[in-house]
Design an enzyme around this catalytic site. Sequence first.
Site, PDB file in Angstrom:
ATOM      1  N   GLU A 151       0.810  -1.223   0.000  1.00 43.72           N
ATOM      2  CA  GLU A 151       0.000   0.000   0.000  1.00 43.72           C
ATOM      3  C   GLU A 151       0.844   1.275   0.000  1.00 43.72           C
ATOM      4  OE1 GLU A 151      -2.959  -0.297   3.125  1.00 43.72           O
ATOM      5  OE2 GLU A 151      -4.173  -1.625   1.897  1.00 43.72           O
ATOM      6  N   GLU A 306      -6.382  -8.256  -0.512  1.00 45.07           N
ATOM      7  CA  GLU A 306      -6.777  -8.327   0.894  1.00 45.07           C
ATOM      8  C   GLU A 306      -8.281  -8.082   1.000  1.00 45.07           C
ATOM      9  OE1 GLU A 306      -4.735  -5.625   3.535  1.00 45.07           O
ATOM     10  OE2 GLU A 306      -2.823  -5.941   2.523  1.00 45.07           O
TER      11      GLU A 306
HETATM   12  C1  GAL Z   1      -4.383  -2.985   4.916  1.00 45.32           C
HETATM   13  C2  GAL Z   1      -2.902  -3.307   5.057  1.00 45.32           C
HETATM   14  C3  GAL Z   1      -2.695  -4.560   5.872  1.00 45.32           C
HETATM   15  C4  GAL Z   1      -3.532  -4.535   7.124  1.00 45.32           C
HETATM   16  C5  GAL Z   1      -4.969  -4.304   6.751  1.00 45.32           C
HETATM   17  C6  GAL Z   1      -5.905  -4.290   7.928  1.00 45.32           C
HETATM   18  O1  GAL Z   1      -4.592  -1.663   4.518  1.00 45.32           O
HETATM   19  O2  GAL Z   1      -2.322  -3.487   3.805  1.00 45.32           O
HETATM   20  O3  GAL Z   1      -1.329  -4.694   6.183  1.00 45.32           O
HETATM   21  O4  GAL Z   1      -3.076  -3.506   7.947  1.00 45.32           O
HETATM   22  O5  GAL Z   1      -5.079  -3.068   6.104  1.00 45.32           O
HETATM   23  O6  GAL Z   1      -7.222  -4.053   7.520  1.00 45.32           O
END
Ligand code: GAL
Length: 724
Positions: A151, A306
Amino acid sequence: MTVTFDQILYGGDYNPDQWLEYPEILSEDIRLMKQARINTVSLGIFAWAMLEPEEGDYRLDWMEEIISRLYENGISVILATPSGARPHWLADRYPEVLRVNEDRTRSLFGLRHNHCYTSPAYRQKVRMINQKLAERFDSNPAVILWHISNEYGGECHCPLCQEAFRNWLREKYHTIDEVNRKWNTAFWSHTYQNFGQIESPSSIGEASIHGLYLDWRRFVSSQTADFCRWEIDSLRMAGAQKPVTTNLMYDHSPLNYHQLAEAVDIVSWDNYPDWHKRADSLTAADTGMEHDIMRSMKKQPYLMMESCPGAVNWSSVSKLKRPGVLEATSLQALAHGSDSVLYFQIRKGRGGFEKFHGAVIDHYGREDDRTYQECRRVGLGLEKLRDLRSSRVKSRAAVIFDWENRWALENAAGPRNQGMFYREAVRKSHHAFRRLGLNVDVIDMTQSLEEYKIVAAPMLYMFRAGFEQKARTFAEKGGTLILTYWSGVADEYDLTVLGGTPGGLMDVMGLRSTEIDSLYDWDSNFLVPCMNRETAELPDGKTAPAGGASSWRPENFAETYRCSRLCQLVNVTTARPLFVYGTDFYAGTPALTVNRFGEGLAYYICADAEQAFYDDVYREIAREAGLQGPLSWEIPDGVEVTSRAGSQTEYIFIQNFSGQAAAVPVNRLLSEDSSLSVLLMSSPEIPAPGVYAFSDEVKEELPPFGTLILARGRASARPAAGKV
Ligand code: GAL
Ligand code: ZN
């Protein structure tokens, strides 16, 4: 390059580096992952301090061991470069890696995602660790993809970045006179005498030159993409051949993501919608739009890198996903063209900021857990959908959503400084197409319009990248072009267009925009249809001129639609009004117009109208343009229809986000089209394992959060009824 995988990737971020002292945890995790049909994990995203505990002391054996254990158990690896969070020693020894904020204060060590992307020291250290990882792991058959950093975001105002910015400007403008011209610095006597005087925008310094702000945003985007390329080159220099991605975020406006997308082989993003905060149908539609944005950057399959199996922990209120939502949102990713369903995270950590963030495996650690069971169910479903991977979402309708336009529009000190609602304007067009079951690409101004039948370009304040010419040719050759209020006002430097707007397209639209009225939040106006009438009667007794010939029927519209925030006034030349304003001093003047241009049509929407207006108007526009969804069916509100085209089969997803049971005329659809069959049906009401294939006795009702997938053109249509 199109990146393909031999299965739909299922799994997510896994942090065994937090569990190295608990060998039994790895074994248990592998057991639970296999049971949930997890086939892929992302490793090492924040493991730099474990991989290089002291400068130059590389410890990669533990990683190799874990990768081997996973691979022996059928689990592939997306391996990260660890630059998202740096080790303490790095910041202590090379303080230049710490970011300087816009108020010129330097950060202390802490948090993550906060490095100077210009710093030679940071680049050098990243290069070295990346090369070590590439040399050791790229040829490992377990590794299928590189996950570059995490990110990317933010900006640094340190002296190194200031110098890099000035060099970037020198290359773009060559002379300081040209900078002054393009930034119109004569305003308030801010004329620069040399490049050395230029400083990035700051709340304690220059904040009034919009051209400076725009170029700073462009520089930050290109510096971040340059850093990403640096990381990729480091891997390649060490012989790495596996494809690369970097995970992008939801609606991240500060970075022009098209530049990052260009740097990588496959786009990926992190999807965290706030389910149950407002109507789930709105959340689903908005999430669908973000999927479309991500897919459209490369117009290829992409990855959902994710998503959260349970509830996140960083929201003001972290509400649990109701049963079935995980499956619905996972299948939605697939519907829009993702080749993966990946989570953050596989196992919930014990301490630190994310110890309460949802995970496949809870602190409890066993399988009789609701979230785990839902994850397992998703895994079982995805196994059945393997053939879908690599199929394409093809769209004949597009909406333009342009990062640079957004920067300019929102910073311009214009008609409404308390919100122009650009994303919302884009969303209204997007959703209106989606309600018809159309696939929609969401593209920027640099992309081609050629493959589309309808292009909507809401609030395109700035025209750049030759958009006027592309739009003109598009309409001329038979396309349907839709522009709205506040379009074609400025050029790529945020210098206003002289001689009338929308700049360069007044003849295409058949009108000139004259003034724009900004409404307070509590104000509104309304729009009244006037097509095919002698005169349109307005509620206050006034009448408006007839709209002239059109295939549209007033009875297909409501009597009035509400509009708010922005009302553009126009003078028509050749355009015909289809709607007029209902009240105020401009009552009776055009509010929606159409103009024939070449073989095509150009519509102009003058005001920020309510969604129902867009829905009704786009329905007529699509009908006129001959665009239809994949099914002959009037789709109920809150139901999403999306299709992916494989080499021989079209997969049609019907998903119910309406919150109530939705009638789906499956039997009629099947009987009308013999190439259509039911591929899968899943809903919270069907008990685990959750995915059923059936044909003859199809229930004609889709429960809330249910998904029905139809296949068109499969060789063996009509599978047998029953469980699979
Ligand atoms: C994302 C990030 C992850 C984790 C996740 C939690 O933005 O890439 O490492 O922190 O959020 O929701
Ligand atoms: Zn810096």
